[in-house]
Design an enzyme around this catalytic site. Structure first.
Site, short mmCIF file in Angstrom:
data_model
loop_
_atom_site.label_atom_id
_atom_site.label_comp_id
_atom_site.label_asym_id
_atom_site.label_seq_id
_atom_site.Cartn_x
_atom_site.Cartn_y
_atom_site.Cartn_z
N GLY A 208 34.33 31.62 56.65
CA GLY A 208 34.23 30.79 55.46
C GLY A 208 35.31 31.19 54.48
CB ALA B 69 39.40 27.76 53.57
N GLY B 70 36.96 28.82 51.29
CA GLY B 70 36.13 28.30 50.21
C GLY B 70 36.33 29.02 48.89
CB ILE C 195 32.75 32.89 47.95
CG1 ILE C 195 31.75 32.39 46.92
CG2 ILE C 195 32.53 34.39 48.20
CD1 ILE C 195 30.30 32.42 47.39
CB SER D 92 25.74 32.05 54.12
OG SER D 92 27.03 32.23 54.64
CG ASP E 8 21.00 39.43 42.60
OD1 ASP E 8 21.42 38.37 42.10
OD2 ASP E 8 20.43 39.49 43.70
NE ARG F 130 25.20 36.35 38.11
CZ ARG F 130 24.96 35.45 39.06
NH1 ARG F 130 23.86 35.57 39.82
NH2 ARG F 130 25.78 34.44 39.25
CG HIS G 258 20.82 37.15 46.69
ND1 HIS G 258 21.31 37.75 45.55
CD2 HIS G 258 21.81 36.32 47.12
CE1 HIS G 258 22.54 37.30 45.30
NE2 HIS G 258 22.86 36.42 46.24
CG MET H 133 29.09 35.43 45.92
SD MET H 133 27.59 36.45 45.82
CE MET H 133 28.11 37.93 46.69
#
Length: 327
Positions: free
Chosen positions: A8, A10-11, A13, A112, A144, A147, A173, A226
């Site tokens: 994943g 190229a997204g 994140i 994910s 989490d 943050r 989560h 993230m």
């Protein structure tokens, strides 16, 4: 020599996460996979002057998943569509099958969403293939934790403390399953912080993702924070692989990863759950120990009680998806 994989890549994140892994001097090979754009992302990153060789693969490429995953030490998975559980379940199933076949000994870090369900999906696929090792499968809950550290530093009116503030965040989560144990904050919250303040801070940590979605006018979710949090956890795994001792951090794990520690958590919870985000000690083989919750106050006990039904349902949904694919 560490081969890191991003599925994943190229997204929203995946790209910043891949950048952070590329500039980690311990990473010597970086393999990227996504349904679009990965050769371009890989070419872009390959110009950065660090030791990691970068290659990008698309599903249409011959043996794409095999080439991406073979020899992987660590696989980080931000693949999927924001806040689309059913779609992401199917994506995770396919990627888990690739991992089971091509790198069953790799450390698997699942970003994910919904993590409470996707981690059990990965586990069930790996179990079916006979290669499941609970010590090597992690749900990344680090955002989490990040943050919580940041928001506590804001209350302390000193953001320079944020990197050193530690707040154990356990449970799961998503939403009410996120359990910040603010009573164990180091440094502690000042005595001027009221019970109402604690409740508001807890909700802000639990629903911080909504804060980002709102600020982006519904056009996106938390991607940069993230990516940084995912990288932070990945780097801890890499350091553990390389032999660093005493690394303790929260992660959503199968409690069988440490039988004694897992049973102690279940006893503290008064519930039979298979997965729970706990403070874990990392080592060269993954989870070395699962640490207990420790002393929690009455408010936090109430949070645990409220979280368990939803967490149990989330886990059941993930397991059931592999038994009968629908979520």
């Amino acid at each position: 020599m560490v081969k890191a994989v991003v599925l994943g890549a190229a997204g929203g994140i995946g790209q910043p996460l891949s950048l952070l892994l590329k500039i980690n001097p311990k990473v010597t090979e970086l393999a990227l996979y996504d349904i679009v754009a990965t050769p371009g992302v890989a070419a872009d990153l390959s110009h950065i002057a660090t030791p990691a060789k970068v290659k990008g693969y698309l599903p249409k490429d011959e043996d794409a998943l095999k080439k991406t995953l073979s020899g992987a030490d660590i696989v980080v998975i931000p693949a999927g569509v924001p806040r689309k559980p059913g779609i992401n379940a199917g994506i995770c199933k396919g990627l888990a099958e690739g991992i089971a076949e091509h790198c069953p000994k790799a450390f698997v870090l699942v970003i994910s969403n919904p993590v409470n369900s996707t981690v059990p999906i990965f586990a069930e696929v790996l179990k079916k293939a006979g290669v499941f090792d609970p010590k090597r499968l992690f749900g990344v809950t680090t955002l989490d934790v990040v943050r919580a550290s940041t928001f506590v530093a804001e209350i302390l009116d000193d953001l320079s403390l944020a990197p050193t503030v530690t707040v154990p965040v356990v449970g799961g989560h998503s939403g009410v399953t996120i359990l910040p144990l603010l009573s164990q904050s180091e440094p502690p919250l000042p005595s001027s912080v009221s019970e109402k303040d604690i409740e508001e801070l807890t909700k802000r940590i639990q629903f911080g993702g909504d804060e980002v979605v709102k600020a982006k006018d519904g056009a996106g979710s938390a991607t940069l924070s993230m990516a940084q949090a995912g990288y932070q956890f990945a780097n801890l795994i890499i350091e553990a692989i390389k032999g660093k001792k005493g690394i303790i951090t929260p992660s959503y794990v199968n409690l069988a990863a440490d039988a004694a520690g897992g049973e102690a958590i279940k006893k503290e919870l008064g519930a039979e759950v298979e997965y729970f985000s706990s403070r874990v000690e990392l080592g060269p083989n993954g989870v070395e120990r699962i640490l207990p919750l420790g002393n929690i106050n009455e408010y936090e006990k109430g949070l645990v009680k409220a979280a368990l039904p939803e967490l149990t349902t989330n886990i059941t949904n993930g397991v059931s998806f592999i038994a009968a694919p629908k979520l």
